[in-house]
Design a protein around this motif. Structure first.
Motif, PDB file in Angstrom:
ATOM      1  N   ASP A  64       1.021  -1.381   0.440  1.00 45.10           N
ATOM      2  CA  ASP A  64       0.280   0.453  -0.422  1.00 45.10           C
ATOM      3  C   ASP A  64       1.112   1.364   0.335  1.00 45.10           C
ATOM      4  O   ASP A  64       1.497   1.723   1.013  1.00 45.10           O
ATOM      5  N   VAL A  65       1.735   1.894  -1.081  1.00 42.00           N
ATOM      6  CA  VAL A  65       1.837   2.569  -1.194  1.00 42.00           C
ATOM      7  C   VAL A  65       1.633   3.705  -2.114  1.00 42.00           C
ATOM      8  O   VAL A  65       1.446   2.909  -3.569  1.00 42.00           O
ATOM      9  N   ASN A 125      13.515   5.140  -8.181  1.00 39.98           N
ATOM     10  CA  ASN A 125      13.960   4.622  -6.684  1.00 39.98           C
ATOM     11  C   ASN A 125      14.000   3.965  -6.586  1.00 39.98           C
ATOM     12  O   ASN A 125      13.194   2.913  -7.063  1.00 39.98           O
ATOM     13  N   LEU A 126      14.741   3.156  -5.505  1.00 40.30           N
ATOM     14  CA  LEU A 126      15.064   1.489  -4.322  1.00 40.30           C
ATOM     15  C   LEU A 126      14.022   2.023  -3.333  1.00 40.30           C
ATOM     16  O   LEU A 126      14.380   2.631  -3.175  1.00 40.30           O
ATOM     17  N   TYR A 127      13.115   0.843  -3.242  1.00 39.20           N
ATOM     18  CA  TYR A 127      12.919   1.214  -1.659  1.00 39.20           C
ATOM     19  C   TYR A 127      12.484  -0.178  -1.357  1.00 39.20           C
ATOM     20  O   TYR A 127      12.514  -1.436  -1.777  1.00 39.20           O
ATOM     21  N   GLU A 169       6.031  -1.008   6.754  1.00 40.28           N
ATOM     22  CA  GLU A 169       6.376   0.743   6.408  1.00 40.28           C
ATOM     23  C   GLU A 169       7.297   0.406   5.148  1.00 40.28           C
ATOM     24  O   GLU A 169       7.895  -1.011   4.799  1.00 40.28           O
ATOM     25  N   GLU A 170       6.765   1.792   4.565  1.00 35.23           N
ATOM     26  CA  GLU A 170       8.028   2.084   3.101  1.00 35.23           C
ATOM     27  C   GLU A 170       9.720   2.777   3.459  1.00 35.23           C
ATOM     28  O   GLU A 170       9.036   3.991   4.274  1.00 35.23           O
ATOM     29  N   ARG A 171      10.741   2.464   3.188  1.00 35.18           N
ATOM     30  CA  ARG A 171      11.582   2.748   3.736  1.00 35.18           C
ATOM     31  C   ARG A 171      12.106   3.365   2.084  1.00 35.18           C
ATOM     32  O   ARG A 171      12.724   2.766   1.253  1.00 35.18           O
ATOM     33  N   GLN A 172      12.438   4.505   2.406  1.00 37.28           N
ATOM     34  CA  GLN A 172      13.138   4.889   0.633  1.00 37.28           C
ATOM     35  C   GLN A 172      14.914   4.370   0.747  1.00 37.28           C
ATOM     36  O   GLN A 172      16.028   4.960   1.746  1.00 37.28           O
ATOM     37  N   ILE A 173      15.229   2.994  -0.456  1.00 36.65           N
ATOM     38  CA  ILE A 173      16.875   3.556  -0.233  1.00 36.65           C
ATOM     39  C   ILE A 173      17.677   4.304  -0.996  1.00 36.65           C
ATOM     40  O   ILE A 173      18.754   4.671  -0.841  1.00 36.65           O
ATOM     41  N   ASP A 191      21.884   1.905   4.379  1.00 34.08           N
ATOM     42  CA  ASP A 191      21.668   3.702   4.045  1.00 34.08           C
ATOM     43  C   ASP A 191      21.578   4.257   2.575  1.00 34.08           C
ATOM     44  O   ASP A 191      21.569   5.661   2.559  1.00 34.08           O
ATOM     45  N   GLY A 192      21.695   3.140   1.855  1.00 34.25           N
ATOM     46  CA  GLY A 192      21.183   3.289   0.288  1.00 34.25           C
ATOM     47  C   GLY A 192      23.017   3.583  -0.556  1.00 34.25           C
ATOM     48  O   GLY A 192      22.673   4.494  -1.486  1.00 34.25           O
TER      49      GLY A 192
END
Length: 691
Positions: A138-139, A188-190, A198-202, A246-247
Motif C-alpha cells: 500500500d504505497v 528510486n529503490l524502496y 512500512e516503506e523506506r526509501q533506499i 543507508d542506500g
C-alpha cells in the motif's frame, strides 16, 4: 482494336482471372493459416517454477478481439502441478497479469496490478490453495519492479517519484509544459516491510533499472544509471552493490557500453554478468565473473576468444558451476562453466531438441528447469527439463494449429559478394512444386543488433506462415551486423549504414533467384525500425530488385534521424562511430531520401505518431520525396502508437494492409505506376460495421 492488342488484352484478363481464382481457393482452404488465425494465436509469455520445484506459474498472452476496447494483449495466469500435470486457471479473462513471482515459501504467487479503486499499481498476491487476489503493498506510487527478499518478510521495489502537489496543480491549470530531457525523475529503490507495512526509501540520486539479492539475502546488487533517459538505460549502466540500510552504493562492474543481467553464486562468492565487449559492441555478447571475496580485482571475461555467438543471459547451477545462455546463429545453446578450472560444456542445444528455448527458471535445488520455448511449427509454450534429459512440452495453447499445413521452414546459407557466408531462414510456399517460380517476400529484422532464430517467426508485421499459405517464399536473412554470430560479424555494420549489411540482403535475393525458386519480377521486402530502413533502401537504392516494399517505423534520412531519436549516444557509439559533422555527405548518400527520385518500387509506409525512437517525420520525409517525384507511395499513421503497434486495431490493420500490398503488386501483378490497392480495408477487421 488491332489483333495484337486484342490478344494481349485477352491474355491479361486470363492471368488476372487465374490469380484471382488461385487466391480464392487459397483463402477457402481450411488447411491454411489465415490472417484471422494468426491474429488469434495464444502464446506463453512467462513461466516461473516454484522454489520447491512442485509447481509452475505461467502467463498466457491472449490477443484482444477486433471489437474489444483498444489495448495490448491480455495476460492470464495459470498454475500447473508438476506431479499430476493438472492445470488450474488462476486469473483469466480481460486481465493483464505481469511481474509474476513466487513467494519464497512456494505457497503463493505475486504479481503487479492496478485494480478498480487503486490509485497506484501495487503488488498483489494469490494463494496457491485458492481464494481471490489481494494487495500486499500500500504505497503512494506506481511500482515498476519488485523482488522478494529470500526471508519472505520484505520486498524491495522500484518506482518513479510521483508528481508533487504543485506539479499536479500546474498541470490542471494548463501549465503542463514539456522541458525536453530535463523533466525526468529518478527511478528510486524502496524497501517494504510486510509485517509493519512500512516503506523506506533506499536510493535517491541515481536511477535503478534492475536489482537482485544473493541467495542468503545479505547482499543487494542493482543495475543503475546517472539519468532516467532511455539512452542512459542503453549505454551508461553499471552493476552496484547497494547498502540496504543507508542506500550507499559501490560500483562493481567496470564495463563500458551495453549491460545485461547479473546473478550471484549460491555461496555468495561470485557475481556473474553479461555485457558488451566494449562501448562499440551493439549488444551484450560476453560473460564476466567478479570475485566478491576480492572486489578490488577486475572482472574476468570468460567468453572464448572470437566467440561466434552472443551470450544473452548468465546464472548459476552450483557454487562453482556457472550457466550461460547463448545465441549461436539461428539456434540457442545452454552452457555450464566451471569457475575453478575454466572448462565449459554444452548441456542443452536447441537444434538437438527442436525447440528454441528462452531463459530458464530453476527450482531452489537447481534440479528442475522450466523454459518457454517455440519452434517453426508453434509459438511459445511451457517446457520442463531435467539435466541430461530431453525437453518435455507441458502446454498446447493452440491445438487447432496441428491441423494446419504450414510452409516448410529451412535454414539456408549463401555466399555474399565478398565470399562471407550468410545464414537465414526460408519458409517455402505451402504445396511447393519443384521447378515452379514463386513470388518472394523478404522480412528484414530491426536493430540491426538482433537476429532470427529457427523458431516461430510469424507475427502481425512479419506474417511468414500466412504469406506461405498464399503462395509466397518468405526469406528471413541474418545479414551482417546481426547478433548471434560473434562481435566481429556484428561490428561489420559499424560506421557503414546500408553498406555490406544491406548488400548481404540483396545477395540473398539474387541467390534465391539463381536457385530457380523465385520470380525476379515479383519480389517484395518489408521490415520494421532498422528493417524499415532496409525497406526504404530497397525501394530506392536497390529498386531494381524489389517491386513492392513495406516500411514500418523505418529510417529514411540518416541526418535528421540522428537529430530526433531518443538514443543519440547509442546511435553514435555502437552504430555510427562519428558525429554528423564528420560525415555529412556519407550519411546523406546512405539515406533513402537521396535515392527516392529513381524508385520503381511501390512503397507502403506506416508507423505510430508517438514514436520517439524513429520519429514519425522519417516516414513523412520519404513520403514527400516519393510524391514530389511522382512515385507510388502510401502513408498510414497510427495515432498514439510508438515504435511498433501495441494495440490490436493497429496490429490488425498492419497485417491486412501488408498482405494486400504484396498480393496487389506481386501475386496479382498490378503495375507499379497504376492504381494502388483499395485504401479502405475495414471490412477485413472483423467488426460489425454499420450499413
Amino acid at each position: 482494336m488491332p489483333f495484337k492488342s486484342f490478344h494481349r488484352l485477352i491474355l491479361l484478363m486470363f492471368i488476372i482471372l487465374f490469380f484471382s481464382h488461385s487466391f480464392a481457393v487459397a483463402e477457402s482452404d481450411e488447411r491454411l493459416l489465415t490472417p484471422q488465425e494468426l491474429l488469434q494465436l495464444k502464446m506463453v509469455a512467462t513461466a516461473q517454477v516454484s522454489p520447491d520445484g512442485n509447481y509452475i506459474a505461467y502467463t498466457v498472452r491472449v490477443p484482444r478481439a477486433a471489437d474489444d476496447d483498444p489495448g495490448s494483449a491480455y495476460s492470464e495466469l495459470y498454475v500447473m502441478a508438476l506431479k499430476t500435470r493438472q492445470i488450474t486457471p488462476f486469473i483469466t479473462g480481460k486481465v493483464r497479469v505481469v511481474g509474476v513471482q513466487w513467494r519464497p515459501d512456494s505457497k503463493a504467487i505475486t504479481f503487479l496490478d492496478k485494480r478498480e479503486g487503486d490509485e497506484f499499481r501495487q503488488v498483489y498476491e494469490i494463494r496457491l490453495d485458492g481464494g481471490e487476489a489481494y494487495p500486499i503493498t500500500d504505497v503512494q506510487k506506481n511500482i515498476s519492479r519488485y523482488l522478494w527478499h529470500p526471508s519472505g518478510k520484505m520486498l524491495v521495489f522500484s518506482a518513479t517519484e510521483p508528481p508533487s502537489e504543485k506539479e499536479k496543480f500546474l498541470r490542471k491549470k494548463g501549465y503542463d509544459f514539456i522541458f525536453y530531457e530535463e523533466e525526468w525523475k529518478h527511478i528510486n529503490l524502496y524497501a517494504y516491510d510486510l509485517t509493519t507495512k512500512e516503506e523506506r526509501q533506499i536510493t535517491r540520486d541515481i536511477t535503478v533499472l534492475d536489482f537482485i539479492f544473493d541467495p542468503q539475502g545479505s547482499q543487494l546488487f542493482a543495475r543503475m544509471t546517472e539519468k532516467n533517459l532511455i539512452d542512459y538505460h542503453y549505454m551508461f549502466t553499471h552493476w552496484y552493490k547497494v547498502n540496504l540500510k543507508d542506500g550507499s552504493y559501490q560500483k562493481v562492474s567496470q564495463n563500458k557500453g551495453k549491460l545485461g543481467n547479473a546473478s550471484v553464486s549460491p555461496d555468495g562468492r561470485w557475481l556473474a554478468y553479461n555485457a558488451g565487449l566494449n562501448e562499440h559492441d551493439s549488444d551484450f555478447s560476453q560473460a564476466f565473473l567478479i570475485s566478491l571475496d576480492e572486489p578490488q580485482k577486475e572482472a574476468v571475461n570468460i567468453t572464448p576468444p572470437k566467440y561466434r555467438g552472443h551470450i544473452t543471459w548468465v546464472g548459476w547451477l552450483s557454487n562453482n558451476k556457472m550457466l550461460y545462455l547463448a545465441a549461436e546463429g539461428v539456434e540457442n545453446v545452454l552452457y555450464e562453466y566451471n569457475v575453478k578450472n575454466g572448462k565449459r560444456k554444452k548441456i542443452l542445444h536447441s537444434a538437438q531438441q527442436g525447440v528454441i528455448f528462452d531463459v530458464p527458471s530453476m527450482s531452489r535445488d537447481r534440479k528442475v528447469f522450466v523454459f518457454t520455448g517455440h519452434s517453426a511449427t508453434f509459438p511459445r509454450e511451457v517446457f520442463l527439463w531435467k539435466k541430461g534429459k530431453r525437453l518435455t512440452r507441458l502446454t498446447t495453447l493452440n491445438p487447432w494449429l496441428a491441423d494446419k499445413t504450414l510452409g516448410e521452414q529451412k535454414v539456408i546459407h549463401y555466399a555474399a559478394r565478398d565470399g562471407l557466408q550468410i545464414e537465414g531462414l526460408l519458409i517455402y510456399p505451402v504445396d511447393y512444386q519443384q521447378g515452379k517460380k514463386y513470388p518472394l517476400v523478404v522480412q528484414v529484422h530491426g536493430g540491426p543488433e538482433s537476429h532470427y532464430s529457427n523458431g516461430w517467426i510469424s507475427r502481425y508485421a512479419t506474417p511468414g506462415q500466412t504469406l506461405a499459405a498464399r503462395g509466397y517464399f518468405v526469406f528471413y536473412p541474418n545479414y551482417r551486423a546481426s547478433t548471434g554470430y560473434g562481435v566481429e560479424f556484428a561490428m561489420q555494420g559499424f560506421g557503414d549504414p546500408a553498406g555490406k549489411e544491406f548488400d548481404d540482403i540483396a545477395d540473398g535475393i539474387k541467390y534465391l533467384i539463381d536457385q530457380g525458386l523465385v520470380d525476379p519480377q515479383r519480389v517484395g521486402l518489408g521490415g520494421g525500425s532498422y528493417g524499415g530502413y532496409a525497406a526504404a533502401w530497397f525501394a530506392t537504392y536497390y529498386t531494381d530488385l524489389v517491386k513492392a516494399a513495406c516500411m514500418f517505423v523505418g529510417v529514411s534520412d540518416m541526418i535528421s534521424k540522428k537529430g530526433t531519436t531518443d538514443i543519440p549516444y547509442e546511435e553514435l557509439l555502437v552504430h555510427a562511430g562519428k558525429k554528423i559533422e564528420e560525415e555529412w555527405q556519407k550519411i546523406l548518400e546512405r539515406s533513402p531520401i537521396y535515392w527516392a527520385h529513381q524508385s520503381r518500387t511501390a512503397l507502403l509506409i506506416f508507423g505510430g505518431t508517438a514514436d520517439t525512437r524513429v520519429h514519425p517525420s522519417q516516414s513523412l520525409e520519404l513520403y514527400r520525396r516519393f510524391k514530389m517525384n511522382d512515385k507510388t507511395v502510401r502513408l498510414v499513421q497510427y495515432p498514439g502508437e510508438g515504435h511498433g503497434n501495441a494495440r490490436q486495431p493497429g496490429q490488425i490493420d498492419v497485417l491486412y494492409r501488408v498482405l494486400d500490398w504484396y498480393d496487389w503488386y506481386l501475386k496479382e501483378n498490378h503495375p507499379v505506376d497504376g492504381p494502388m490497392p483499395p485504401l479502405d480495408i475495414s471490412e477485413k477487421y472483423g467488426l460489425s460495421l454499420p450499413e
